[in-house]
Scaffold this active site. Structure first.
Site, PDB file in Angstrom:
ATOM      1  N   LYS A  67       0.808  -1.215   0.000  1.00  0.00           N
ATOM      2  CA  LYS A  67       0.000   0.000   0.000  1.00  0.00           C
ATOM      3  C   LYS A  67       0.843   1.267   0.000  1.00  0.00           C
ATOM      4  CE  LYS A  67      -3.862  -2.307   0.052  1.00  0.00           C
ATOM      5  NZ  LYS A  67      -4.751  -2.362  -1.115  1.00  0.00           N
ATOM      6  N   SER A 290      -2.866 -12.168   4.597  1.00  0.00           N
ATOM      7  CA  SER A 290      -3.225 -12.116   3.180  1.00  0.00           C
ATOM      8  C   SER A 290      -2.097 -12.665   2.308  1.00  0.00           C
ATOM      9  CB  SER A 290      -3.579 -10.687   2.760  1.00  0.00           C
ATOM     10  OG  SER A 290      -2.484  -9.812   2.928  1.00  0.00           O
TER      11      SER A 290
END
Length: 347
Positions: A67, A290
């Protein structure tokens, strides 16, 4: 004290520092360190005699997640458009944690105030990191999932003067940065030999940007999306709670281009956690839940007979240390807490 620290930061300008001497190998800002993450072969969690799997370690970004890329891209796109200004604009954003952390560290580096809205189920490490970078954190009811965070974000933005919502789920600067950087990096590092891309889907930006670029270079490349078994929205199922922080938003984001997706693989929260543990214990890769989900899917694809000898690139989005208080490390946390020591007796 905290208010005084933030106020002091807001008064810092370029003139506060002596002239910068440019040296080879030294960047001007931490934001210049984003991107160019390495790839490494995964061997011990992959079936023998199958496909070759190389992991893209986005856990090695400056603030330890993929991110960081979109945070920088969205802020710089808004700056270029003239809609945000350091020292004036307050950035408001809903997040499952990693985007918020990226925006918080970039806001600190660039001189913005940040208000991040996050479901209360996200790890304590995420909360602490956001506060450490000076961001204001607002928690929402976990029952409402990401939707509740989106609604609260809109409410806060409407009540906050000079605020701007970057909107990671539909901001085109999100997939754009992966099209311009992450995808080309994978292509270059694999010498154009990559056959399959495996990526989890949160906002869909990583999958979409990388997938578009790689398919333009070689249309035969397969793009595989990963989502939680418990919340199989991409597959047409219903949204539901799960433990894979960062993917499975509960809806199909605008930034997720399903037209480039060749297959969707569902991974359960438990399997994602177990794979993340295996990555740490056998590959020495400390990654998040994840990442475990993506690696589990890549391992499944690698074991298919038709993929023998092919090269699979899998995105591992974040570092495992920010999950220490989560279900990923329940056993290790209990064992560490139970440790004792022998009293020291001077000799």
């Amino acid at each position: 004290l905290r208010e005084a620290q933030l106020e002091a930061r807001s008064t810092i300008t370029a003139s506060s520092f002596p002239p910068v001497v440019i040296m080879v190998g030294i960047v001007e800002s931490v934001t210049d360190l984003i991107g160019r993450t390495p790839m490494v072969y995964m061997k011990k969690v992959i079936p023998e005699g199958g496909a070759i799997v190389a992991a893209k370690l986005e856990s090695m970004e400056p603030c330890s997640s993929v991110k960081d890329r979109i945070g920088k891209s969205m802020i710089e796109a808004a700056e270029a458009a003239g809609v945000i200004t350091p020292g004036v604009t307050t950035l408001v954003e809903p997040t499952s944690g990693n985007t918020g952390i990226a925006l918080a560290f970039l806001a600190a580096a660039k001189g913005y105030k940040a208000i991040l809205v996050m479901p209360a189920t996200m790890s304590m490490e995420r909360r602490i990191m956001l506060k450490a970078f000076g961001a204001e954190l607002v928690l929402t009811d976990p029952v409402g999932g990401v939707k509740a965070a989106l609604d609260k974000c809109a409410e806060i933005a409407a009540a906050t003067p000079n605020s701007h919502v970057l909107g990671q789920f539909d901001n085109p600067a999100n997939p754009k940065v992966h099209y311009e950087t992450t995808g080309p990096e994978i292509w270059q590092d694999t010498d154009g030999q990559v056959d399959i891309l495996v990526s989890g889907v949160g906002t869909g930006g990583t999958l979409t940007g990388c997938g578009r670029y790689l398919k333009e270079k070689n249309p035969s490349i397969k793009v595989i999306a990963v989502e939680p078994t418990e919340s199989p929205v991409l597959s047409g199922g219903k949204a539901a709670p799960h433990k894979i922080q960062g993917i499975g938003a509960g809806f199909v984001p605008k930034n997720c281009d399903m037209n480039i997706v060749d297959e969707i693989i569902q991974v359960s929260s438990q399997d994602a956690i177990l794979m993340a543990k295996r990555l740490a214990l056998t590959e020495g890769l400390m990654v998040g839940i994840s990442s475990g989900a993506a690696a589990k899917a890549a391992s499944e694809v690698a074991g298919r007979p038709e993929n023998k000898g092919k090269l699979i690139a899998v995105i591992l989005p974040s570092f495992g240390e920010r999950y220490l208080s989560s279900a990923l490390f329940d056993v290790e946390r209990a064992e560490a807490a139970a440790l004792t020591y022998e009293p020291f007796v001077p000799k």
